[in-house]
Design an enzyme around this catalytic site. Structure first.
Site, PDB file in Angstrom:
ATOM      1  N   GLY A 245       0.771  -1.238   0.000  1.00 19.84           N
ATOM      2  CA  GLY A 245       0.000   0.000   0.000  1.00 19.84           C
ATOM      3  C   GLY A 245       0.796   1.278   0.000  1.00 19.84           C
ATOM      4  O   GLY A 245       0.216   2.367  -0.111  1.00 19.84           O
ATOM      5  N   GLU A 284       4.498  -6.328   1.689  1.00 22.69           N
ATOM      6  CA  GLU A 284       3.923  -6.690   0.384  1.00 22.69           C
ATOM      7  C   GLU A 284       3.803  -5.495  -0.556  1.00 22.69           C
ATOM      8  O   GLU A 284       2.715  -5.187  -1.048  1.00 22.69           O
ATOM      9  CB  GLU A 284       2.523  -7.296   0.586  1.00 22.69           C
ATOM     10  CG  GLU A 284       2.459  -8.486   1.515  1.00 22.69           C
ATOM     11  CD  GLU A 284       1.013  -8.916   1.819  1.00 22.69           C
ATOM     12  OE1 GLU A 284       0.060  -8.152   1.524  1.00 22.69           O
ATOM     13  OE2 GLU A 284       0.843 -10.009   2.362  1.00 22.69           O
ATOM     14  N   TYR A 327     -10.173   5.011 -11.775  1.00 19.77           N
ATOM     15  CA  TYR A 327      -9.971   5.737 -10.514  1.00 19.77           C
ATOM     16  C   TYR A 327      -9.841   7.247 -10.705  1.00 19.77           C
ATOM     17  O   TYR A 327      -9.409   7.924  -9.776  1.00 19.77           O
ATOM     18  CB  TYR A 327      -8.674   5.279  -9.827  1.00 19.77           C
ATOM     19  CG  TYR A 327      -8.449   3.807  -9.675  1.00 19.77           C
ATOM     20  CD1 TYR A 327      -9.313   3.009  -8.922  1.00 19.77           C
ATOM     21  CD2 TYR A 327      -7.330   3.204 -10.241  1.00 19.77           C
ATOM     22  CE1 TYR A 327      -9.070   1.658  -8.757  1.00 19.77           C
ATOM     23  CE2 TYR A 327      -7.074   1.851 -10.077  1.00 19.77           C
ATOM     24  CZ  TYR A 327      -7.951   1.084  -9.332  1.00 19.77           C
ATOM     25  OH  TYR A 327      -7.685  -0.246  -9.164  1.00 19.77           O
ATOM     26  N   CYS A 354     -14.569   2.866 -27.882  1.00 21.96           N
ATOM     27  CA  CYS A 354     -15.889   3.495 -27.968  1.00 21.96           C
ATOM     28  C   CYS A 354     -16.549   3.630 -26.606  1.00 21.96           C
ATOM     29  O   CYS A 354     -17.496   2.924 -26.272  1.00 21.96           O
ATOM     30  CB  CYS A 354     -16.768   2.686 -28.912  1.00 21.96           C
ATOM     31  SG  CYS A 354     -16.006   2.567 -30.521  1.00 21.96           S
ATOM     32  N   GLU A 355     -15.975   4.505 -25.790  1.00 17.13           N
ATOM     33  CA  GLU A 355     -16.488   4.826 -24.454  1.00 17.13           C
ATOM     34  C   GLU A 355     -16.072   6.266 -24.176  1.00 17.13           C
ATOM     35  O   GLU A 355     -14.907   6.618 -24.399  1.00 17.13           O
ATOM     36  CB  GLU A 355     -15.815   3.973 -23.366  1.00 17.13           C
ATOM     37  CG  GLU A 355     -16.064   2.495 -23.413  1.00 17.13           C
ATOM     38  CD  GLU A 355     -17.374   2.074 -22.761  1.00 17.13           C
ATOM     39  OE1 GLU A 355     -17.948   2.860 -21.971  1.00 17.13           O
ATOM     40  OE2 GLU A 355     -17.805   0.958 -23.064  1.00 17.13           O
TER      41      GLU A 355
HETATM   42  C1  LIG Z   1      -2.880  -5.183  -3.779  1.00 13.28           C
HETATM   43  C2  LIG Z   1      -2.268  -5.717  -2.555  1.00 13.28           C
HETATM   44  C3  LIG Z   1      -0.958  -5.371  -2.214  1.00 13.28           C
HETATM   45  C4  LIG Z   1      -0.133  -4.382  -2.973  1.00 13.28           C
HETATM   46  O1  LIG Z   1      -0.613  -3.079  -2.857  1.00 13.28           O
HETATM   47  P1  LIG Z   1       0.271  -1.852  -3.401  1.00 13.28           P
HETATM   48  O2  LIG Z   1      -0.550  -0.667  -3.135  1.00 13.28           O
HETATM   49  O3  LIG Z   1       0.496  -2.088  -4.848  1.00 13.28           O
HETATM   50  O4  LIG Z   1       1.547  -1.850  -2.624  1.00 13.28           O
HETATM   51  C5  LIG Z   1      -0.406  -5.977  -1.090  1.00 13.28           C
HETATM   52  N1  LIG Z   1      -1.105  -6.865  -0.352  1.00 13.28           N
HETATM   53  C6  LIG Z   1      -2.372  -7.213  -0.649  1.00 13.28           C
HETATM   54  C7  LIG Z   1      -3.078  -8.196   0.193  1.00 13.28           C
HETATM   55  C8  LIG Z   1      -2.996  -6.652  -1.762  1.00 13.28           C
HETATM   56  O5  LIG Z   1      -4.261  -6.987  -2.046  1.00 13.28           O
END
Ligand SMILES: *Cc1c(COP(=O)(O)O)cnc(C)c1O
Length: 425
Positions: A245, A284, A327, A354-355
């Site tokens: 995130g 992650e 988004y 076509c949108e």
């Molecule tokens: C999408 C996701 C991420 C990665 O998110 P980023 O914003 O790209 O860093 C990490 N963990 C989980 C469980 C996700 O669904």
């Protein structure tokens, strides 16, 4: 320290390059639309994690969904990264580059199916991030059947608000993700005597494109408190999976220092887990590693005017990069070979689909371009090709990876024949 993006003009009046490779030559050779990524840049960003988490046991599990190109997975694997997957398909991709990488895989997602669970159990992944009690029951059943114990984290929902787009915020009780953190202890207790389920971690992921460290700190603090309770209950919890995130800045005119952002992020997490001995952090990141390492190259097909409005029509479209349509995301769009004239143009930059929602930018001021010119849509390395579709029966773009002076094709352009191959008329 590297620049925020690998895409730079090496000198005034020279065309945009990726690292040392000129982009006009790549477009000439491979056609457009074309995704171009810098491996050097991705590895640099990965290295920042090692720097800021030095002295803390941790594993970076790259979020495969951000960009699942095999070539990218391969060099991240070689660099020792693990992977965060959200489907059996993503697991197959990881296994295709390195079977032994399964030991570094965490499996997230709210809708895991029995075949996906079986594949993950058989390949011996590190951890299942379990998102519901129903999933836990199915996992236990499959693990017993295959006689392969499953290591788990519960993905807890910490009820933390993260300032981001509502579609990519996941850490509030009203979202579909995770198990209410207030219920989690009872759920862990209930599996404590299940020999096929090994509670090994607690996981949180509160959303994507989060630009401040506070929500990460708040979520990790709540997860750490749960870990303390669980350890008191006698459960050997080894991992805190802090999710992904970490956000980036998509605007060229706003300051962004990746090194500073990640330092603040790390210090918020380290503070949250201080006093928890022998804890291993799982991280992650997706976007932070790959977004700014990639650009989508497109060619201007037409300029047109409707009433007072100007349109620049590109050969790339929302099927290639959907973030602006989905988004209202901002992407900088810059000419590959800027013209000498200082003339500017304010226009909607759109694709052929076509949108009305098929746009990359609205009322954007950009240096005057002409049909045939190349533009680069920046920060397209994450959630670009991985979200691409064949809408309007458009084959998906080719992808090129740049490493040092070398550029190589890592995915050929799809053909219409590829598209028709799965159908029966
Ligand atoms: C999408 C996701 C991420 C990665 O998110 P980023 O914003 O790209 O860093 C990490 N963990 C989980 C469980 C996700 O669904």
């Amino acid at each position: 320290m590297l620049p925020v993006r690998p895409f730079v003009y090496p000198a005034k009046n020279s065309p945009l390059t990726c690292g040392e490779v000129p982009l006009d030559a790549l477009a000439q050779k491979y056609g457009t639309p074309l995704y171009v990524y810098s491996a050097d840049h991705i590895l640099y960003r990965l290295g920042l994690f090692a720097e800021v988490f030095a002295g803390q046991r941790h594993l970076v599990c790259y979020a495969v969904k951000a960009n699942s190109a095999l070539a990218i997975l391969k060099f991240l694997d070689r660099a020792g990264a693990g992977f965060d997957i959200v489907s059996g398909g993503e697991l197959e991709r990881v296994l295709a580059v390195d079977k032994s990488a399964a030991a570094r895989v965490v499996f997230s997602g709210v809708g895991k199916t029995a075949p996906e669970i079986d594949l993950a159990l058989r390949s011996g992944i590190l951890l299942f991030n379990v998102e519901s009690e129903g999933e836990l029951a199915l996992l236990s059943e499959r693990a017993a059947k295959l006689r392969k114990p499953a290591r788990i984290s519960l993905r807890v929902n910490p009820d933390v608000f993260a300032e981001t787009h509502p579609y990519i915020s996941t850490g509030l009780r009203e979202h579909k993700f995770g198990i209410d953190i207030l219920r989690a202890r009872a759920v862990y207790r209930a599996v404590a005597r299940n020999r096929w389920i090994e509670p090994a971690g607690v996981s949180v992921h509160i959303g994507s494109q989060i630009r401040t460290a506070e929500p990460f700190g708040a979520a990790a603090t709540r997860a750490a408190a749960l870990i303390r309770q669980l350890r008191k209950d006698g459960l050997p919890i080894k991992f805190l999976d802090a999710g992904g995130g970490l956000g980036i800045e998509y605007h060229l005119d706003l300051p962004f220092h990746p090194e500073e952002k990640i330092r603040q992020y790390a210090s918020a997490l380290r503070q949250a887990i201080s006093g928890l001995p022998d804890l291993q952090l799982l991280l992650e990141p997706g976007r932070f590693l790959v977004a700014q390492a990639g650009a989508l190259l497109a060619r201007v097909l037409y300029l047109k005017k409707n009433g007072a409005k100007n349109f620049v029509i590109l050969d790339a479209a929302m099927n290639d990069l959907i973030r602006p349509s989905l988004y209202q995301a901002h992407h900088e769009i810059i000419p590959v070979a800027p013209r000498k004239s200082p003339r500017k143009l304010t226009a909607d930059i759109v694709g052929p689909v076509c949108e009305t929602g098929d746009f990359f930018a609205r009322d954007r001021e950009l240096p005057a371009v002409r049909p045939g010119d190349l533009v680069a849509i920046l920060d397209a390395g994450a959630y670009g090709q991985s979200l691409a579709s064949n809408y309007n029966s458009r084959p998906r773009p080719a992808e090129v990876l740049v490493q040092g002076k070398r550029a190589r094709l890592i995915r050929r352009r799809e053909t219409t024949k590829d598209l028709l191959a799965t159908e029966m008329a």
